[in-house]
Structures are given as C-alpha cells and as structure tokens.
Write a protein that holds these residues in place. Structure first.
Motif: not given
Ligand code: PLP
Length: 370
Positions: A169-171, A304-310, A316-323
C-alpha cells in the motif's frame, strides 16, 4: 609444444570463465514494448517480448493439437533455476506454487500450537489472513505492529516474524537488517514476502528462513507463478500438507497413490503448475536474473524520489511513490492524463519500473500540476 608454450597456456585454461555481463537498465528496457504512462508494476507487470513469443507459440501449438507436457515441465525448471539465481539460493531450496496466500498458509499451518507470530499492520492480506485463520482456530497467537516498530517488537516469545520486504500500500521498505538482528537475539524465524521487491531491487532470500514471491508484478511473469524459498534448517519444520504429484521425487512417476516418495529439499512443497503461465514466466525470469538490479534500483528510485520531492512527500527510497489521496482526485487526474497508476488504502500509487523514463515522470507531474 615447448615447455614455455605449456606454461603460457596453463593460466588461460585454469582461469574461471568470465561471467556474462549483467544487463543494464537500458538493455533490460529494450526487451519491453510498454506504452508511455504505464506506472503500475506494483499492480501488474507487463511481459517482455520473449514471454509474449513463448506464449503465442504455445497457443498455436496447443490449438492445433500439439500440446507438449514435457515443454511445460522444462519451463518450470528453467523458471525455478532463474529465480534461484535471482535471489541467491540453490534451486533445491525453491518450491513452485501459484499464490502467496497458499504458500503462506503452509507456513502458518505448520507452526506449533500456541506459537506467537508477529505481523505488520496494513501488510498485504495474503501474508496476514493465513495467520489470522490459525489464530481463530485457537492454534496461533498473532500480534500486528507498525512496520517501523517491527524489529523492536520481537520478543523472546516470538516464534515467527512475517512481513513484506516492500509494503504493497505504501511502498515502504522494511528494515530487514534490524529484523534479522532482533530475531537472531531472540531465536525467532523469519518469513519474508518479496513480491513488491524482486525485480526492481536486489533481494537475497538466503537471509530468511522462508520467503515467498508472486512474480506477476515486478518480475513481469503471467499471474499464477509464485515461489517459496525454504532454508535447509526450516525444511523439516514445514509440513508438505498440500503434496500432490508434483511434490513427488519423480513427478510423472507419482501420479497415483498410495506409493508416495516425496522429493528431497524444497521440491516436496511444490504444487502442480498452471502450465501456460510458466512458459511466459521462464523467459521473463531469465531476463531479470541477468539484470544489474543495483542499477535498476537506482534508475527506478531516482524517478520515484524526484516525484516525491515535487509533490512534497518524504521519499522512502522505494520504486513506489504513494501518498494520501482520500478524495481520489490525484488518481482521477492521472487517469485522465492517460497514466495508469493505482489507488489503494486511501492512497494513490505510482510505480516506476525499468521501462519508465523521465518522460513518464513529467507526464505524472503535469497531470498533478507539480
Ligand atoms: C506484497 C504482496 N504479496 C502478495 C500479493 C499477491 O498475493 P496472492 O499471490 O496471494 O494473490 C500482492 C499483491 O498485490 C502483494 O502486494
């Protein structure tokens, strides 16, 4: 040949063969025909071209009345051996199956009466329900704790810690080292689900007593191909309660009872395979077993990290970005922009696999207005 010739030839003959170079992310990407905007490997992977070819050829043969059971059996062994290489265990420690929940049920049902099992709050139900069922039967005692507290929650009374290496669910990635250190101190066993990890990050299954993996996500196989690794020290603790002909030492010689000679090693936990699925799985697993998974991890997690930052959520260091996406607005915006993402447990999930590029990231960011 002079003695000089002989001594010159010797080192070349004795030197070990050079292992084939690992596939870079770009080389691995070259095996897929995925359309832009497909960001849902955490729901379902897509097959590489070699899998499509194998399945298509089999459909033709099968429909013309030329099915070959031997070919299916060979694909199972090829897939088993590729998977074993992928997760760094000998093939004798790998059992084949079709679903995580079924293999987890074997682990749960084999625990001794009264054993305490530690689970993760919100873990995928196939890793949770088999233990809860045994608890309802009065056989096991189950505790569920947040992922971050997993290692700290291991007690001397704990018999088994069961967790997904990467949460569906969270990656979020479990701190497996901390869990292993805690179980080492308390003498518990570990059972790790690597379904959301294998394929985008290196996984060493030899660190755990038992692991399971359904390969239809990041390993890009058809659904219905799962594996269970069982450490030699744990094999006697597991009851082959689901044994059928495929658990026999000689598979085709085990079609009828009551004579029963179960296979040695983890093969006695095999269940008969959904044949066609394995034809598609074998080439996909061969590819991932040859891949440079450290480099694949870097390429997937960078996006994934760039997406989380934006978006403004902690990476989280994961390939899954979940929010969190309680209204479903982000998921709707992504869908409207042609992005295949997924919605789970009040969150939107965007999964970056090896076929995804900076263009996919930009597509997602435009759709979300970030
Ligand atoms: C962590 C995890 N394990 C297992 C599964 C699949 O379970 P099963 O093989 O029982 O269908 C999923 C599917 O989303 C998953 O995310």
């Amino acid at each position: 040949m002079t003695s000089t010739d002989a001594s010159e030839a010797l080192p070349a003959r004795l030197s070990p063969p050079t292992p084939p170079a690992l596939l870079s992310p770009a080389e691995l990407r070259g095996h897929f025909d995925v359309r832009p905007g497909y960001l849902a490997a955490c729901t379902m992977g897509v097959p590489p071209r070699s899998s499509v070819e194998a399945l298509t050829a089999d459909l033709a043969d099968w429909s013309h009345g030329h099915p070959e059971a031997g070919r299916y059996g060979a694909a199972v062994e090829q897939a088993r051996s590729a998977y074993a290489r992928l997760v760094s265990v000998p093939a004798e420690q790998v059992a084949v199956g079709s679903q995580v929940s079924v293999q987890a049920s074997l682990v749960a049902a084999s625990l001794p009466e009264g054993a305490e099992v530690l689970l993760v709050d919100g873990d995928f139900s196939s890793m949770v329900f088999p233990f809860l069922v045994q608890q309802q039967l009065g056989r096991l005692s189950v505790r569920c704790v947040p992922l971050e507290s997993l290692a700290a929650a291991v007690l001397p009374s704990t018999a088994l810690v069961a967790f997904s290496l990467v949460q569906s669910a969270t990656g979020a990635i479990a701190d497996a080292e901390a869990v292993l250190e805690a179980v080492g101190r308390h003498g518990a066993a570990t059972f790790c689900d690597t379904t959301q990890a294998c394929g985008w990050m290196p996984v060493d299954a030899s660190r755990f007593d038992v692991t399971v993996c359904h390969t239809y996500k990041w390993l890009c196989a058809p659904r219905g191909v799962s594996f269970m690794t069982v450490a030699p020290s744990y094999q006697e603790k597991l009851v082959p309660a689901q044994a059928g002909w495929y658990a026999g030492s000689d598979v085709w010689g085990s079609c009828y009872g009551p004579a029963m000679a179960l296979a040695p090693g983890a093969r006695r936990f095999d269940v008969s395979p959904a044949w066609q699925a394995w034809l598609g799985a074998a080439p996909a697993l061969e590819l991932f077993a040859r891949a440079d998974l450290e480099a694949v991890r870097e390429s997937c997690t960078a996006l994934a990290t760039t997406l989380c930052e934006r978006i403004g959520v902690p990476p989280t260091g994961s390939a899954i970005a979940a929010w969190p996406d309680p209204s479903g607005a982000a998921f709707a915006a992504l869908t409207a922009a042609g992005v295949t993402a997924s919605a789970r447990a009040g969150r939107v999930r965007v999964a970056f696999h090896v076929w995804n590029t900076a263009d996919d990231l930009e597509l997602v960011c435009r759709a979300l207005g970030v």
